[in-house]
Design an enzyme around this catalytic site. Sequence first.
Site, PDB file in Angstrom:
ATOM      1  N   THR A  10       0.802  -1.221   0.000  1.00 34.13           N
ATOM      2  CA  THR A  10       0.000   0.000   0.000  1.00 34.13           C
ATOM      3  C   THR A  10       0.839   1.277   0.000  1.00 34.13           C
ATOM      4  O   THR A  10       2.036   1.255   0.277  1.00 34.13           O
ATOM      5  CB  THR A  10      -0.920   0.030   1.239  1.00 34.13           C
ATOM      6  N   ASP A  11       0.150   2.378  -0.281  1.00 36.89           N
ATOM      7  CA  ASP A  11       0.770   3.692  -0.151  1.00 36.89           C
ATOM      8  C   ASP A  11       0.570   4.169   1.288  1.00 36.89           C
ATOM      9  O   ASP A  11       0.067   3.422   2.130  1.00 36.89           O
ATOM     10  CB  ASP A  11       0.189   4.679  -1.175  1.00 36.89           C
ATOM     11  N   THR A  12       0.931   5.387   1.571  1.00 36.99           N
ATOM     12  CA  THR A  12       0.841   5.884   2.950  1.00 36.99           C
ATOM     13  C   THR A  12      -0.594   5.983   3.458  1.00 36.99           C
ATOM     14  O   THR A  12      -0.816   6.039   4.654  1.00 36.99           O
ATOM     15  CB  THR A  12       1.518   7.271   3.083  1.00 36.99           C
ATOM     16  N   VAL A  15      -3.915   2.371   0.755  1.00 41.52           N
ATOM     17  CA  VAL A  15      -4.543   1.948  -0.497  1.00 41.52           C
ATOM     18  C   VAL A  15      -3.497   1.210  -1.335  1.00 41.52           C
ATOM     19  O   VAL A  15      -2.340   1.639  -1.412  1.00 41.52           O
ATOM     20  CB  VAL A  15      -5.088   3.172  -1.276  1.00 41.52           C
TER      21      VAL A  15
END
Length: 126
Positions: A10-12, A15
């Site tokens: 995921t991103d920060t 997601v």
Amino acid sequence: MKVRVYYEDTDTGGVVYHSNYLNFCERARSDAFFNIGSTPVLENGHFVARRVEAEYLLSAKLGDELKVTTQLSVMKAASFKLLQTIYKDEKKIFELSITLAYITFEGKPQKITTDVKELLLSLFSS
């Protein structure tokens, strides 16, 4: 094949990062071979991506359990096309159309043998 979304995917914001959907599909293709005691690297060659079309429909998030399905859609002399779909709770969230070429270990295209065609049909046809 089932896939769990981990923090590394995921991103920060939690997601799934866009390129990881391709990784999930790659794992599903490889697992099809592993599940029968084989690998995608065959006696006379292996497969490389030639063309990829991706459609991102909805996002997956940290902790989600996803299902990846793989269906053979086109078989040609030296390549084949798969349709891979990722679902979250039975809802389609991602679709990939990938054309894979069969090449020698020296990197030259080669005709898919009858044995390899039969293997692909057994792995990816419903």
